[in-house]
Design a protein around this motif. Structure first.
Motif, PDB file in Angstrom:
ATOM      1  N   ASN A 720       0.870  -1.174   0.000  1.00 11.59           N
ATOM      2  CA  ASN A 720       0.000   0.000   0.000  1.00 11.59           C
ATOM      3  C   ASN A 720       0.910   1.229   0.000  1.00 11.59           C
ATOM      4  OD1 ASN A 720      -1.659   2.117   0.594  1.00 11.59           O
ATOM      5  ND2 ASN A 720      -2.859   0.991   2.136  1.00 11.59           N
ATOM      6  N   THR A 722       0.312   4.256  -0.315  1.00  7.18           N
ATOM      7  CA  THR A 722      -0.157   5.533   0.243  1.00  7.18           C
ATOM      8  C   THR A 722       0.344   5.690   1.676  1.00  7.18           C
ATOM      9  OG1 THR A 722      -2.180   4.524   1.075  1.00  7.18           O
ATOM     10  CG2 THR A 722      -2.268   5.459  -1.141  1.00  7.18           C
ATOM     11  N   ILE A 723       0.868   4.596   2.252  1.00  5.47           N
ATOM     12  CA  ILE A 723       1.355   4.697   3.622  1.00  5.47           C
ATOM     13  C   ILE A 723       2.720   5.382   3.637  1.00  5.47           C
ATOM     14  CG2 ILE A 723       2.134   3.366   5.622  1.00  5.47           C
ATOM     15  CD1 ILE A 723       0.074   1.269   4.898  1.00  5.47           C
TER      16      ILE A 723
END
Ligand SMILES: *[C@@H]1O[C@H](CO)[C@@H](O)[C@H](O)[C@H]1NC(C)=O
Ligand SMILES: *[C@@H]1O[C@H](CO)[C@@H](O)[C@H](O)[C@H]1NC(C)=O
Ligand SMILES: *[C@@H]1O[C@H](CO)[C@@H](O)[C@H](O)[C@H]1NC(C)=O
Ligand SMILES: *[C@@H]1O[C@H](CO)[C@@H](O)[C@H](O)[C@H]1NC(C)=O
Ligand SMILES: *[C@@H]1O[C@H](CO)[C@@H](O)[C@H](O)[C@H]1NC(C)=O
Length: 801
Positions: A720, A722-723
């Motif tokens: 992920n 976006t982390i």
């Protein structure tokens, strides 16, 4: 009245062997196992005795039980075939399937009943089947069972039950039904009439079937209701003069419901946890609607059987040991003992295939002093159980009972209650389990598990002076470990793509996967890593995210040079270098260049990134430079590794099958407690004795170091991205691996050491609350060992008040 505090000693050795085995589900479809497929036309008119494999001429060929399974044309190649291939194979007698006219199967013994269709309710099928059984088999069997294709039968237990009943008398055995009050009128039963419920199975003795056979057609013509089992009950009552057994022994009024068990939850019955009292006690289980759950149940029951045989083996070993003790042969000499001159106790040498077990371990009588510690530190701790577990040796001294222990205790209780109730019938009392007051538990890795339980029980006397009282009892329980059993399978099947595998039946898929594991596991590698042939090794692509940390990077490159480059191990290093700290950035680039100059042919790639560091994104950039079938290894610059860890990466990571999440050993802060070693000297870590409880810990909750194939990485959806900031992306990725069909291989790897570096959990790293909590947790765990912290605390108590 039972006296309180009278201890009941229950010493039993429940056997906990670890069985590594593969169950191959035989498929006989289209094979010539039972009936040659070429003779299909003749087969339809097969002689009834030939059909079930009974010798035509000899009446000697007598069997205990004939099972007639009612099925339908649509269920022949699933339910019926599964019954035939599971419990059907183990009937103490013969089995045949009965279906509508025109039904056909070449894999099961099938009778297509003339003039019968598959309509429901199947009254005609049932009555015609019974007539057929009578007309063709009445003299060959003592008992006749009418079963459905969704019932599971524990045939060995059924045999024990049937052999205990006088089969010359008329019997009509089943789970008694009368319908509820509302139904009762509709069922048109007389007040003394009942019926055996069809689902869990109905058993007739020969005498009963003989008596009703002449009237079966008559009964079928005069039905009162559409309930097939009710009508059979009526017919049996009228013409054989008997009712369905209320119970087969008067004292156990509930027994038929227990041994012929019907679960109310319909098609979800037996699809969940099978470790239940009902499943363990029953002889027949109903309904099992789907073949795969029938297979599963069968395997589970086999497991129970293995357990009880193992228990028997332990008991026999103990008998042998105590008999030999009478002859003055100590237990340590039993393996080679002679019974008489030139007559060995065990024919076979210990270690050979036919050697009968292990008397020196299994023969030891149950006792809490089987293991004798020689030193104080070998003394086994008891853990105290009372709603929660209290232990001296765990980092968390008071904690919830872990589910594994819960399950173990439940297993023990089930066995213990069975033993306590063994003579209930004779004594006219039954003892029910209510609760555990408290208990003690300890694990002895050589011999097994010891448990002491203070139980709260309900004592119910139902004969003579009736009463119900609550009592406390102690149970002393010992589980004995046997050795690990491994079965090797030699399958020379070539590797196939998963896409083709998806269509394979489950067991074939399993075998393919196992053959792949065994081909990955080159045994010579395990025992002698020097003999492995480098050109056969799979290339490992190291992906190293790097931002700042030049000094640590220097150490990493030293290790890499030593372990990979100089040893000519096929690896590629992909460094994802961040330009956040200009000095480190320049220095790192320079170092990479130097190594590249030194080893011109060696493959080192750099990916330069000019943005804020985020580990997930960094790894993603690295992955993009690789190919679909590449083996990837995500590593951190703090990790020191060795050749054995590379071997484990190759063994445990299998494309389309497994992802390796090693548990790395994490060093504590060496300075915090004044430990003197130079963390930049990686050679230090070659000494495995360094990996003890004082210097560091196994990072069980770290998931950042992973090896897997790129194709699997993509299938799992990657990180992920976006982390931002610290951690979390690896935990999320681990979660998706667990939820996928890929297997997680998780094991402590002493070849991977996370060298200490201070953890920063500052808020300028953009951490959200979750990340911050995890970061602080990790930071706290890196200070020092519990021992050191305790000493520190005691020395500096005043600081904490
Ligand atoms: C039997 O049914 C009950 C309730 O319907 C359910 O909770 C239980 O799990 C079932 N037992 C088995 C072995 O499936
Ligand atoms: C077990 O715990 C309960 C409640 O926490 C407590 O009342 C009881 O005394 C404990 N039993 C023992 C034997 O320590
Ligand atoms: C390694 O294997 C390759 C091909 O399989 C072979 O050509 C080579 O001689 C082997 N090397 C050693 C040292 O066994
Ligand atoms: C890196 O990014 C910064 C800010 O976005 C920019 O000013 C700088 O020119 C970039 N450097 C390179 C080499 O691209
Ligand atoms: C990625 O992480 C962000 C922030 O934690 C979260 O809001 C988002 O749902 C995650 N996306 C996926 C696909 O898991």
């Amino acid at each position: 009245m039972p006296r309180k505090n009278r201890f009941l000693h229950v010493l039993l050795g429940i056997l906990l062997g670890t069985f590594v085995s593969v169950v191959f589900v035989a498929r006989h479809r289209g094979s010539s196992m039972c009936l040659p497929p070429a003779k299909t036309v003749r087969r339809k008119h097969l002689d009834p005795l030939e059909l079930i494999g009974v010798n035509n001429n000899s009446l000697e060929d007598k069997h205990l039980l004939f099972v007639g399974v009612m099925t339908a044309a649509g269920y022949l190649d699933n339910r019926a075939e599964t019954v035939y291939n599971t419990w059907g194979k183990e009937v103490p007698g013969k089995i045949a399937f009965f279906s509508s006219e025109g039904s056909y199967s070449n894999s099961i013994p099938l009778v297509a009943l003339k003039g019968v269709d598959d309509s429901y309710p199947p009254q005609k099928k049932s009555f015609t089947m019974l007539k057929y059984m009578h007309d063709h088999y009445i003299d060959r069997f003592e008992w006749f069972m009418r079963a459905d294709d969704d019932v599971y039968v524990r045939t060995d237990r059924l045999e024990v039950l049937l052999r205990s009943v006088d089969s010359r008398k008329p019997w009509f055995i089943g789970q008694t039904g009368r319908g509820n009050t509302e139904e009762f009128g509709l069922l048109a039963l007389e007040s003394d009439e009942n019926f055996c419920m069809g689902g869990p199975g109905v058993i007739l003795s020969r005498e009963t079937l003989k008596r009703i056979a002449p009237y079966l057609e008559d009964c079928l013509r005069n039905l009162y209701t559409t309930h097939e089992d009710v009508e059979l009950g009526r017919c049996v009552k009228k013409h054989a003069g008997i009712s369905c057994t209320w119970s087969y022994e008067a004292s156990d009024y509930k027994q038929m419901q227990v041994i012929l068990y019907h679960n109310q939850s319909g098609s979800t019955a037996f699809t969940g946890d099978l470790k239940q009292k009902e499943v363990h006690k029953a002889i027949t289980l109903h309904p099992v609607k789907q073949p795969q759950y029938m297979q599963r149940l069968h395997k589970y029951v086999k497991g129970l059987k293995i357990q009880s045989l193992s228990q028997e083996s332990v008991d026999l070993h103990r008998d042998i040991a105590s008999s030999m003790a009478q002859l003055n042969v100590p237990i340590s000499e039993i393996s080679n003992a002679d019974l008489a001159k030139n007559m060995k106790l065990f024919d076979e040498e210990a270690g050979s295939d036919d050697y009968l077990g292990d008397p020196t371990i299994l023969g030891i009588p149950p006792s809490y002093s089987r293991f004798r510690p020689k030193e104080l530190r070998d003394v086994l701790d008891w853990e105290f159980i009372n709603r929660t577990v209290f232990s001296a040796k765990d980092l968390n001294p008071k904690r919830r009972i872990p589910s594994s222990m819960r399950e173990g205790i439940d297993d023990i209780l089930r066995e213990a209650m069975d033993i306590i109730n063994q003579y209930s019938k004779q004594r006219g009392r039954i003892i029910d389990y209510k609760d555990i007051y408290y208990g003690y538990w300890r694990l002895d890795p050589k011999y097994g598990v010891d448990v002491i339980l203070d139980l709260l029980l309900v004592y119910r006397k139902y004969r003579g002076h009736k009463m119900t009282v609550t009592v406390r009892r102690h149970a002393y329980i010992q589980q004995t470990f046997t050795g690990i059993e491994v079965r090797e399978i030699d399958i020379n099947q070539p590797y196939t793509e998963e896409t083709n595998e998806n269509n394979l039946p489950f067991h074939e898929k399993l075998i393919k996967q196992i053959s792949r594991i065994s081909s990955n596991l080159q045994l010579t590698d395990i025992f002698d890593s020097s003999s492995s042939n480098a050109s056969k090794k799979k290339r490992i692509n190291f992906i190293l995210p790097l931002s700042g940390r030049f000094k640590t990077f220097k150490r990493f490159m030293d290790v890499y040079e030593e372990v990979c480059i100089k040893e000519n191990d096929p690896t590629t290093l992909i460094i994802v270098l961040y330009k956040e700290n200009l000095y480190d950035y320049e220095e790192s680039l320079g170092l990479i260049e130097n190594v590249q100059m030194k080893y011109k042919n060696y493959d080192i790639k750099t990916v330069l990134v000019n943005e804020t560091f985020a580990r997930g994104r960094a790894l993603q950039f690295g992955v993009e430079t690789t190919n679909q079938d590449d083996l990837l290894f995500f590593i951190d610059v703090d990790i020191v590794f060795n050749a054995k860890s590379l071997m484990r990466i190759r063994q445990n990571t299998i494309q389309h099958f497994s992802v390796y999440y090693p548990i790395v050993y994490s060093m504590y802060d060496p300075e915090f407690f004044g430990k003197k070693y130079d963390i930049d000297d990686y050679k230090l870590f070659e000494n495995e004795s360094l990996l003890n409880e004082d210097n560091g810990f196994w990072r069980q909750f770290g998931f950042g170091i992973v090896s897997l194939y790129k194709s699997d990485f993509i299938k799992l959806g990657g990180f992920n991205t976006t982390i931002v900031g610290w951690g979390m992306e690896d935990v999320n990725f681990y979660d998706s691996t667990i939820m996928s069909r890929l297997k997680v291989v998780r094991s402590a790897d002493p070849g991977l050491i996370h060298v200490y570096h201070p953890v920063q959990c500052d808020n300028d790293n953009n951490l959200d609350n979750n990340q911050r909590a995890m970061c602080l947790g990790t930071k706290a765990s890196t200070f020092g060992s519990l021992n050191d912290l305790q000493i520190y605390f005691l020395k500096n108590k005043h600081l904490f008040s």
